[in-house]
Design a protein around this motif. Sequence first.
Motif, PDB file in Angstrom:
ATOM      1  N   TYR A  66       0.869  -1.175   0.000  1.00  0.00           N
ATOM      2  CA  TYR A  66       0.000   0.000   0.000  1.00  0.00           C
ATOM      3  C   TYR A  66       0.903   1.220   0.000  1.00  0.00           C
ATOM      4  N   LEU A  67       0.715   2.085  -1.013  1.00  0.00           N
ATOM      5  CA  LEU A  67       1.624   3.200  -1.265  1.00  0.00           C
ATOM      6  C   LEU A  67       0.903   4.534  -1.156  1.00  0.00           C
ATOM      7  N   LYS A  68       1.602   5.516  -0.646  1.00  0.00           N
ATOM      8  CA  LYS A  68       1.040   6.857  -0.501  1.00  0.00           C
ATOM      9  C   LYS A  68       1.865   7.870  -1.288  1.00  0.00           C
ATOM     10  N   ASP A  69       1.210   8.992  -1.623  1.00  0.00           N
ATOM     11  CA  ASP A  69       1.863  10.129  -2.286  1.00  0.00           C
ATOM     12  C   ASP A  69       2.338   9.803  -3.703  1.00  0.00           C
ATOM     13  N   CYS A  70       1.487   9.136  -4.483  1.00  0.00           N
ATOM     14  CA  CYS A  70       1.743   8.932  -5.909  1.00  0.00           C
ATOM     15  C   CYS A  70       1.138  10.111  -6.675  1.00  0.00           C
ATOM     16  N   VAL A  71       1.876  10.677  -7.594  1.00  0.00           N
ATOM     17  CA  VAL A  71       1.375  11.779  -8.404  1.00  0.00           C
ATOM     18  C   VAL A  71       1.008  11.233  -9.787  1.00  0.00           C
ATOM     19  N   VAL A  72      -0.282  11.274 -10.109  1.00  0.00           N
ATOM     20  CA  VAL A  72      -0.788  10.748 -11.372  1.00  0.00           C
ATOM     21  C   VAL A  72      -1.716  11.781 -11.990  1.00  0.00           C
ATOM     22  N   ASP A  73      -1.374  12.222 -13.200  1.00  0.00           N
ATOM     23  CA  ASP A  73      -2.134  13.266 -13.895  1.00  0.00           C
ATOM     24  C   ASP A  73      -2.338  14.485 -12.989  1.00  0.00           C
ATOM     25  N   GLY A  74      -1.297  14.804 -12.219  1.00  0.00           N
ATOM     26  CA  GLY A  74      -1.324  15.984 -11.367  1.00  0.00           C
ATOM     27  C   GLY A  74      -2.013  15.805 -10.032  1.00  0.00           C
ATOM     28  N   ASP A  75      -2.560  14.635  -9.754  1.00  0.00           N
ATOM     29  CA  ASP A  75      -3.260  14.394  -8.488  1.00  0.00           C
ATOM     30  C   ASP A  75      -2.407  13.559  -7.553  1.00  0.00           C
ATOM     31  N   LEU A  76      -2.483  13.870  -6.273  1.00  0.00           N
ATOM     32  CA  LEU A  76      -1.763  13.129  -5.229  1.00  0.00           C
ATOM     33  C   LEU A  76      -2.695  12.054  -4.687  1.00  0.00           C
ATOM     34  N   VAL A  77      -2.362  10.771  -4.939  1.00  0.00           N
ATOM     35  CA  VAL A  77      -3.283   9.686  -4.605  1.00  0.00           C
ATOM     36  C   VAL A  77      -2.536   8.524  -3.962  1.00  0.00           C
ATOM     37  N   ASP A  78      -3.316   7.654  -3.300  1.00  0.00           N
ATOM     38  CA  ASP A  78      -2.785   6.389  -2.801  1.00  0.00           C
ATOM     39  C   ASP A  78      -2.796   5.365  -3.937  1.00  0.00           C
ATOM     40  N   ALA A  79      -2.073   4.262  -3.720  1.00  0.00           N
ATOM     41  CA  ALA A  79      -2.044   3.200  -4.730  1.00  0.00           C
ATOM     42  C   ALA A  79      -1.826   1.853  -4.072  1.00  0.00           C
ATOM     43  N   ILE A  80      -2.297   0.823  -4.730  1.00  0.00           N
ATOM     44  CA  ILE A  80      -1.998  -0.557  -4.354  1.00  0.00           C
ATOM     45  C   ILE A  80      -1.005  -1.076  -5.371  1.00  0.00           C
TER      46      ILE A  80
END
Length: 360
Positions: A124-138
């Motif tokens: 479980y990952l935090k602080d991913c920047v995708v298309d300008g948005d700061l989101v969590d990721a699996i």
Amino acid sequence: MSKIKSFDLSNVKLSQLVIHKVGNKTQEEPIELSEFEIELENFTPLYKSVMDYFLRSFKPGPMYHFAVPEGKQAISENEMFNAADALFVNPFEQFMVRSREMSELLYEASTHPRIKGGELFVAYLKDCVVDGDLVDAIGLFKAEHKELFLQVGDKTDVGNFELQQNEGVSVKKLDKGCLIFQTEQEKGFKVMLKDSPTKSVEALYWKETFLQLKPREDNYFHTQNYMELTKGFVEEIFNEEHAVEKPAQIDLLNRSVKFFSEKEDFNVVDFENNVIEEPEVIEAFQEYKVDFQEKKEVPIFDEFKVSKEAVKKSKKEFKSLIKLDKKITITVSGNEQNIEKGFDTERNMNYYMVYFNEEE
């Protein structure tokens, strides 16, 4: 959510991690599920190696969504989507349950005899920047290949050093991976795959059988489709069977790549008038486009923002070479009108004649 860069994984933080072992079901290899998470102290050498191993392979490129399974009616019937959705709602309570569920789904998908078993890292990952948005990721990362390495131990009482041979996962190469981002939930989440250059059974089972993904219809998708459309038109229609010599084919491919490389916005009328040019060829291209959409079952848009990442990847498939008898290669980068093809009756052989002003 705050707007930052378009895509950036340099500041991602690992929140939770577990490892499960998933074998090949057909080969009667077992699945071994962990009971507890792995605790990694932040920013230690081991932590940095693990994070680099997980994320190094992910670059700006195609995105996917979880798809509605074949024969089903809704995205909620995709079991991987459901597991990810539940995990995002409450990661601390759901992490172990859902990571085990994902591992079991991978085990059920691992039925081809060529699929290798291995360790499945669920993160479980935090602080991913995708298309300008700061989101969590699996993050799902599978290690299938092991490498031998030598380990030198401490100095012994008799004055020499111990030497052992061990087997482990190389952090230099991730075998399979995906990142499921907590955004566009209603469409099936944004999903990114570790790029695989092959279309082998081993590569496709991960994407199609296990994850059940479909392409996200974004600018990358539209750019890639149009470049594939153009390449297909040259190979299947604008070819020697229709009295088009090889230099003219390559010239059209080169001008297509130049168009996509230089333009920020794609417009089909602009493309047809400036790249294809000839009215009868434009008409043939338009007819081919209709067939392409039907056969590939993909939408072809007439206007979109050009994805430079898609251009960079797709143009590798645009060959500017004329190969003769498997031993002579002519590279055509422009000025195709200065190349003439003929036939020598005395030698009973084809030839190319090249006109030029200066030799470098």
